[in-house]
Design a protein around this motif. Structure first.
Motif, mmCIF file in Angstrom:
data_model
loop_
_atom_site.group_PDB
_atom_site.id
_atom_site.type_symbol
_atom_site.label_atom_id
_atom_site.label_comp_id
_atom_site.label_asym_id
_atom_site.label_seq_id
_atom_site.Cartn_x
_atom_site.Cartn_y
_atom_site.Cartn_z
ATOM 1 N N ILE A 146 -90.596 57.510 -98.833
ATOM 2 C CA ILE A 146 -91.814 56.774 -98.489
ATOM 3 C C ILE A 146 -91.738 55.453 -99.223
ATOM 4 O O ILE A 146 -91.547 55.414 -100.440
ATOM 5 C CB ILE A 146 -93.076 57.547 -98.913
ATOM 6 N N LEU A 147 -91.905 54.363 -98.484
ATOM 7 C CA LEU A 147 -91.839 53.029 -99.081
ATOM 8 C C LEU A 147 -93.141 52.303 -98.766
ATOM 9 O O LEU A 147 -93.474 52.087 -97.593
ATOM 10 C CB LEU A 147 -90.652 52.251 -98.507
ATOM 11 N N LEU A 148 -93.884 51.953 -99.806
ATOM 12 C CA LEU A 148 -95.132 51.205 -99.669
ATOM 13 C C LEU A 148 -94.893 49.797 -100.186
ATOM 14 O O LEU A 148 -94.491 49.612 -101.334
ATOM 15 C CB LEU A 148 -96.250 51.887 -100.456
ATOM 16 N N GLN A 149 -95.146 48.807 -99.334
ATOM 17 C CA GLN A 149 -94.923 47.417 -99.705
ATOM 18 C C GLN A 149 -96.254 46.682 -99.708
ATOM 19 O O GLN A 149 -96.934 46.617 -98.670
ATOM 20 C CB GLN A 149 -93.965 46.741 -98.728
ATOM 21 N N ASP A 150 -96.639 46.145 -100.852
ATOM 22 C CA ASP A 150 -97.857 45.340 -101.002
ATOM 23 C C ASP A 150 -99.129 46.069 -100.575
ATOM 24 O O ASP A 150 -100.126 45.423 -100.279
ATOM 25 C CB ASP A 150 -97.749 44.028 -100.227
ATOM 26 N N VAL B 146 -91.101 56.168 -89.228
ATOM 27 C CA VAL B 146 -92.427 55.739 -88.791
ATOM 28 C C VAL B 146 -92.873 54.626 -89.720
ATOM 29 O O VAL B 146 -92.719 54.729 -90.938
ATOM 30 C CB VAL B 146 -93.459 56.893 -88.843
ATOM 31 N N GLN B 147 -93.426 53.563 -89.138
ATOM 32 C CA GLN B 147 -93.915 52.451 -89.942
ATOM 33 C C GLN B 147 -95.375 52.199 -89.608
ATOM 34 O O GLN B 147 -95.747 52.142 -88.428
ATOM 35 C CB GLN B 147 -93.096 51.197 -89.678
ATOM 36 N N PHE B 148 -96.196 52.061 -90.652
ATOM 37 C CA PHE B 148 -97.623 51.788 -90.500
ATOM 38 C C PHE B 148 -97.950 50.437 -91.114
ATOM 39 O O PHE B 148 -97.342 50.026 -92.092
ATOM 40 C CB PHE B 148 -98.468 52.838 -91.238
ATOM 41 N N ASN C 156 -104.465 55.667 -100.136
ATOM 42 C CA ASN C 156 -104.110 56.962 -100.695
ATOM 43 C C ASN C 156 -102.988 57.590 -99.870
ATOM 44 O O ASN C 156 -102.994 57.505 -98.642
ATOM 45 C CB ASN C 156 -105.339 57.867 -100.679
ATOM 46 N N ILE C 157 -102.058 58.239 -100.554
ATOM 47 C CA ILE C 157 -100.981 58.988 -99.905
ATOM 48 C C ILE C 157 -100.938 60.360 -100.559
ATOM 49 O O ILE C 157 -100.837 60.461 -101.783
ATOM 50 C CB ILE C 157 -99.613 58.299 -100.073
ATOM 51 N N LYS C 158 -101.033 61.408 -99.752
ATOM 52 C CA LYS C 158 -100.974 62.773 -100.266
ATOM 53 C C LYS C 158 -99.812 63.509 -99.607
ATOM 54 O O LYS C 158 -99.586 63.368 -98.409
ATOM 55 C CB LYS C 158 -102.261 63.539 -99.958
ATOM 56 N N LEU C 159 -99.110 64.290 -100.399
ATOM 57 C CA LEU C 159 -98.034 65.131 -99.892
ATOM 58 C C LEU C 159 -98.475 66.574 -100.003
ATOM 59 O O LEU C 159 -99.051 66.970 -101.013
ATOM 60 C CB LEU C 159 -96.757 64.933 -100.698
#
Length: 84
Positions: free
Chosen positions: A5-9, A57-59, A65-68
């Motif tokens: 998982i990659l979160l940018q800015d 998948v790109q959002f 928030n990110i939950k696994l």
């Protein structure tokens, strides 16, 4: 299969290892990967790229928030999940 998982800015999120997008609204998205569920919460969420052949998948939107979680939690009957 590699999962990441990659979160940018805080405005762009890429999930590698995705098998399917279970649901997606402006405020929440649920993605199934090989080993878990990824629940993304935020505002103005939008699927920008869906490439299930390459498991990506790109959002876009404001991710707050990110939950696994394990896959078993999602496979409960719908009413049981609603009325916990």
């Amino acid at each position: 299969m590699n999962e990441s998982i990659l979160l940018q800015d805080g405005n762009s999120l890429v999930i590698h290892g995705a098998n399917k997008v279970i649901s997606s609204t402006q405020n929440q998205a649920v993605v199934e990967t090989g080993s878990s569920l990824v629940v993304i919460s935020g505002n103005d969420l939008e699927v920008k790229k869906l490439d299930l052949e390459n498991h990506e998948v790109q959002f876009s939107g404001k991710v707050s928030n990110i939950k696994l979680g394990g896959l078993g939690a999602h496979k409960q009957p719908l009413l049981k999940r609603i009325f916990k």
